[in-house]
Scaffold this active site. Sequence first.
Site, short mmCIF file in Angstrom:
data_model
loop_
_atom_site.label_atom_id
_atom_site.label_comp_id
_atom_site.label_asym_id
_atom_site.label_seq_id
_atom_site.Cartn_x
_atom_site.Cartn_y
_atom_site.Cartn_z
N THR A 1 4.71 -16.71 -18.90
CA THR A 1 3.50 -17.59 -18.71
C THR A 1 3.09 -19.11 -18.20
O THR A 1 3.37 -19.78 -18.03
CB THR A 1 2.61 -17.61 -20.22
OG1 THR A 1 1.95 -15.72 -19.96
CG2 THR A 1 1.12 -18.84 -20.04
N GLN B 1 7.45 -8.72 -13.41
CA GLN B 1 7.32 -8.08 -13.23
C GLN B 1 8.48 -7.14 -12.51
O GLN B 1 8.03 -5.64 -11.97
CB GLN B 1 5.91 -6.82 -13.08
CG GLN B 1 4.83 -6.95 -14.20
CD GLN B 1 5.25 -6.11 -15.33
OE1 GLN B 1 5.56 -5.34 -15.13
NE2 GLN B 1 5.14 -6.78 -16.03
N CYS C 1 -1.95 -8.08 -22.48
CA CYS C 1 -2.49 -9.36 -22.69
C CYS C 1 -3.78 -8.99 -22.14
O CYS C 1 -4.16 -9.83 -23.14
CB CYS C 1 -2.25 -10.64 -21.56
SG CYS C 1 0.03 -10.46 -21.58
#
Length: 382
Positions: free
Chosen positions: A70, A178, A324
């Site tokens: 993030t 990812q 999330c």
Amino acid sequence: MIYLDHAATTPVHPEVAAVVQDVMSNCFGNPSTLHAIGREARGLLDKARQQVADLICARPEEIFFTSGGTEADFLALWGVVSSRKGRGSHIITSSIEHHAVLNNCAYLAELFDCRVTYLPVDGAGMVDPDDVRRAIERETALISIMHANNEVGTIEPVEEIAAIAREEGIPFHVDAVQTVGHLPIDVNRLGVDLLSLSGHKFYGPKGVGALYVRQGTPFTAVLRGGGQERGYRSGTENIPGIAGLGQAADIARRDLEEETQRLQRLRDALIQGIEERIPGARLNGHRTRRLPHNVNFSFPDVEGESLVLGLDLQGIAVSSGSACSSGTGEPSHVLRSLGLPESYLNGAVRMTLGRANTEEDIPVVIEALEGLVRKLGRLFSA
């Protein structure tokens, strides 16, 4: 427990845990100090920077450590846009990005008078490079498209998009949280200018990640302070976590080819079994251009969260989408962007495989899922 939620987080590899424990116990120095204890910490920092750089075929001086994916996304977006010194600018991204990108784009639009173009995707979750080209304006400051989607696993055509960005002289950021550690990545072959990664997605510790910034990319420091990370990301470095990230990068590079092939076999067996056993099951994401460990299905008129809880009671850990976003009660913005029929929107289950999963897990998961879908389908249709 059969753990099938590796896209949310992975268990720390034993070799990584050993490194973190050793550094925590034996190397407490501040790498910015000049004495021997500080120089030892600096050595660990430099080693990890090289390890992460080697994993993505970058230069060590292009790696900046962060607290995770993030923050890496945040630094990429803000670093490039703020380098325009308040002038109005334009960002191009996609409708299926992680909220770490989407929410920061929205915030930048408020603070810096930015305009944001959110590109659509096709039914498999793929961005069309031609849409990127058509969206470019004179004031376009940044293009940010994820390498692979965290929910449905679709791998985006980042090389084609990078070529367009390079032709137009626009910095290109890729959220690769990812894919790093799961796919072979060469930032030069991909042609990206900025790339985000996170340690806990490939068996490293939580709370540590990195941002790759190609030399020469317009970029302004956002976190200012003592000048660590060459002034781009101030704050005393998390040496135990960074050392663990470096070790995880080494392990990923060492095992990548063999583990990727093994996970693809498990993934394909799971997809085939579900499609054969459960009528109406819909595979979400691209059938072939998808992450080697990602399986995402929707089932008509069934609540995905009910499936998650039902499988959990049987010792199988899955998710209904991004960790999330879980618990919001709203259908996934990714699935909406794919244009799924309304009856399928709430019935999604994401299963992401990892190192501990074996061939023996696959029939157990299929049988449990089949039973739950049939049972819940009867309940919701009653």
